[in-house]
Design an enzyme around this catalytic site. Structure first.
Site, PDB file in Angstrom:
ATOM      1  N   ALA A 244      69.335   4.328 -41.353  1.00  0.00           N
ATOM      2  CA  ALA A 244      69.716   4.024 -42.748  1.00  0.00           C
ATOM      3  C   ALA A 244      68.475   3.479 -43.447  1.00  0.00           C
ATOM      4  O   ALA A 244      68.474   2.377 -44.000  1.00  0.00           O
ATOM      5  CB  ALA A 244      70.887   3.049 -42.812  1.00  0.00           C
TER       6      ALA A 244
ATOM      7  N   GLY B 110      61.718  -0.842 -47.037  1.00  0.00           N
ATOM      8  CA  GLY B 110      61.300  -1.898 -46.108  1.00  0.00           C
ATOM      9  C   GLY B 110      60.842  -1.298 -44.785  1.00  0.00           C
ATOM     10  O   GLY B 110      59.788  -1.653 -44.247  1.00  0.00           O
ATOM     11  N   HIS B 111      61.635  -0.355 -44.282  1.00  0.00           N
ATOM     12  CA  HIS B 111      61.245   0.324 -43.045  1.00  0.00           C
ATOM     13  C   HIS B 111      59.935   1.104 -43.241  1.00  0.00           C
ATOM     14  O   HIS B 111      59.063   1.110 -42.376  1.00  0.00           O
ATOM     15  CB  HIS B 111      62.334   1.317 -42.616  1.00  0.00           C
ATOM     16  CG  HIS B 111      63.644   0.691 -42.241  1.00  0.00           C
ATOM     17  ND1 HIS B 111      64.808   0.924 -42.932  1.00  0.00           N
ATOM     18  CD2 HIS B 111      63.980  -0.158 -41.234  1.00  0.00           C
ATOM     19  CE1 HIS B 111      65.799   0.262 -42.367  1.00  0.00           C
ATOM     20  NE2 HIS B 111      65.333  -0.412 -41.351  1.00  0.00           N
TER      21      HIS B 111
ATOM     22  N   GLN C 137      73.863  -5.252 -29.317  1.00  0.00           N
ATOM     23  CA  GLN C 137      73.486  -6.392 -30.154  1.00  0.00           C
ATOM     24  C   GLN C 137      74.541  -6.719 -31.216  1.00  0.00           C
ATOM     25  O   GLN C 137      74.331  -7.599 -32.047  1.00  0.00           O
ATOM     26  CB  GLN C 137      72.110  -6.171 -30.790  1.00  0.00           C
ATOM     27  CG  GLN C 137      72.068  -5.104 -31.861  1.00  0.00           C
ATOM     28  CD  GLN C 137      70.643  -4.799 -32.287  1.00  0.00           C
ATOM     29  OE1 GLN C 137      69.851  -4.242 -31.528  1.00  0.00           O
ATOM     30  NE2 GLN C 137      70.286  -5.180 -33.504  1.00  0.00           N
TER      31      GLN C 137
ATOM     32  N   LEU D 111      59.895  -6.661 -47.622  1.00  0.00           N
ATOM     33  CA  LEU D 111      59.885  -5.882 -48.863  1.00  0.00           C
ATOM     34  C   LEU D 111      61.162  -6.181 -49.649  1.00  0.00           C
ATOM     35  O   LEU D 111      62.253  -6.218 -49.075  1.00  0.00           O
ATOM     36  CB  LEU D 111      59.792  -4.395 -48.561  1.00  0.00           C
ATOM     37  CG  LEU D 111      58.904  -3.664 -49.563  1.00  0.00           C
ATOM     38  CD1 LEU D 111      57.441  -3.987 -49.282  1.00  0.00           C
ATOM     39  CD2 LEU D 111      59.116  -2.173 -49.511  1.00  0.00           C
TER      40      LEU D 111
END
Ligand code: AMP
Length: 289
Positions: free
Chosen positions: A34, A38-39, A63, A179
């Protein structure tokens, strides 16, 4: 070079071995997909030191807690592949759950102590064990020169640095800045859960963090600031605030009264279906942007 996607550890290792034979430097950027800017900023960071960038996309079941959003987490591989291709990433590693955890899988990786007892470790029991388990596997599967993680998940970054050092995993762990959207909201895959009204309220988190950061950096007492901040977050429409705390940036020990050494303010709060987290550095004497 167009993006190649592989789904097995064997294919990943074969490609990495060829790159190694050519003497290329390799970076890994682990994600749950997704993808957002930022990634992509992490892949750009990776590109500064690496000739080849691998992005892993794996929504790791271990997780997530039983009542969390594992089932609902957005899975958008075709879109993610387009984004990675556009960003010049060479390889996408998208394993299945059975590729990562085949029948008979029985090994846990767990980081003890104050680093995992607090903040998201307290709010999400077992979460960091799952992170440590999957990131250990990804690092050993790809064996890159470096792996890049966002400071958006600052506690996660510290946990990863800890076990990578403790287990002598020969990968340089790099932290990259957060970001943000134009209105200050930290980019997150979970922002997709927000309704239009919630999206308008969401930048409150960063605003509160910035206000407290600036006052605390000038020597103000932090407790009244945190109390006012919690109220501001609730008034904006958030549900429970899991935590709003100032902690030492290296040890994650709670900072009491005033900030006199480099610290960070951390927040986690629920807004509709999303649990949003954010953090900011507090440097004594310095005003945040
Ligand atoms: P996720 O897909 O949410 O597990 O995140 C994968 C990586 O991207 C983690 O290292 C995150 O810290 C990082 N990341 C997520 N959001 C941001 C952001 N807004 N800025 C920088 N890094 C981010």
């Amino acid at each position: 070079m167009t993006l190649k996607t592989v789904h097995s550890v064997a294919e990943l290792r074969a490609i990495v071995a060829n790159w190694r034979a050519e003497g290329l430097r390799i970076a890994l950027v682990p994600t749950m997909g997704a993808l957002h800017f930022g990634h992509i900023s992490l892949t750009e960071y990776a590109r500064q030191t690496a000739d080849r960038v691998i992005v892993s996309i794996f929504v790791n079941p271990t997780q997530f807690g039983p009542d969390e959003d594992f089932g609902a987490y957005p899975r958008t591989l075709p879109d993610d592949q387009k984004i990675l291709d556009g960003a010049g990433v060479e390889l996408c590693f998208a394993p299945s759950v059975t590729e990562m955890y085949p029948d008979g899988f029985a090994t846990k990786v767990s980081v003890d102590g104050s680093m995992t007892d607090v903040l998201c470790g307290a709010a999400r029991p077992g979460h960091f064990d799952g992170v440590a388990q999957v990131v250990t596997k990804l690092l050993l599967q790809a064996l890159p020169d470096c792996a890049v993680f966002g400071q958006k998940d600052y506690q996660q970054l510290m946990v990863i640095r800890r076990f990578a050092a403790d287990l002598n995993i020969p990968v340089n762990i790099i932290g990259a800045p957060i970001l943000r959207e134009d209105d200050g909201l930290a980019m997150s895959s979970r922002n997709r859960y927000l309704t239009a009204d919630e999206r308008k309220a969401a930048p409150t988190l960063n605003r509160v963090l910035t206000e407290i950061t600036n006052a605390a950096a000038q020597g103000a007492d932090i407790d009244p600031l945190l109390d006012a901040g919690r109220k501001e977050i609730i008034t904006a429409g958030f549900g429970p605030v899991d935590y709003l705390e100032v902690r030492d940036e290296n040890t994650l020990e709670l900072v009491a009264k005033q900030v006199i050494k480099p610290s960070r303010i951390f927040v986690a709060a629920r807004l509709g279906k999303a649990r949003l987290i954010d953090n900011r550095a507090i440097e004594p004497g310095k005003i945040a942007g």
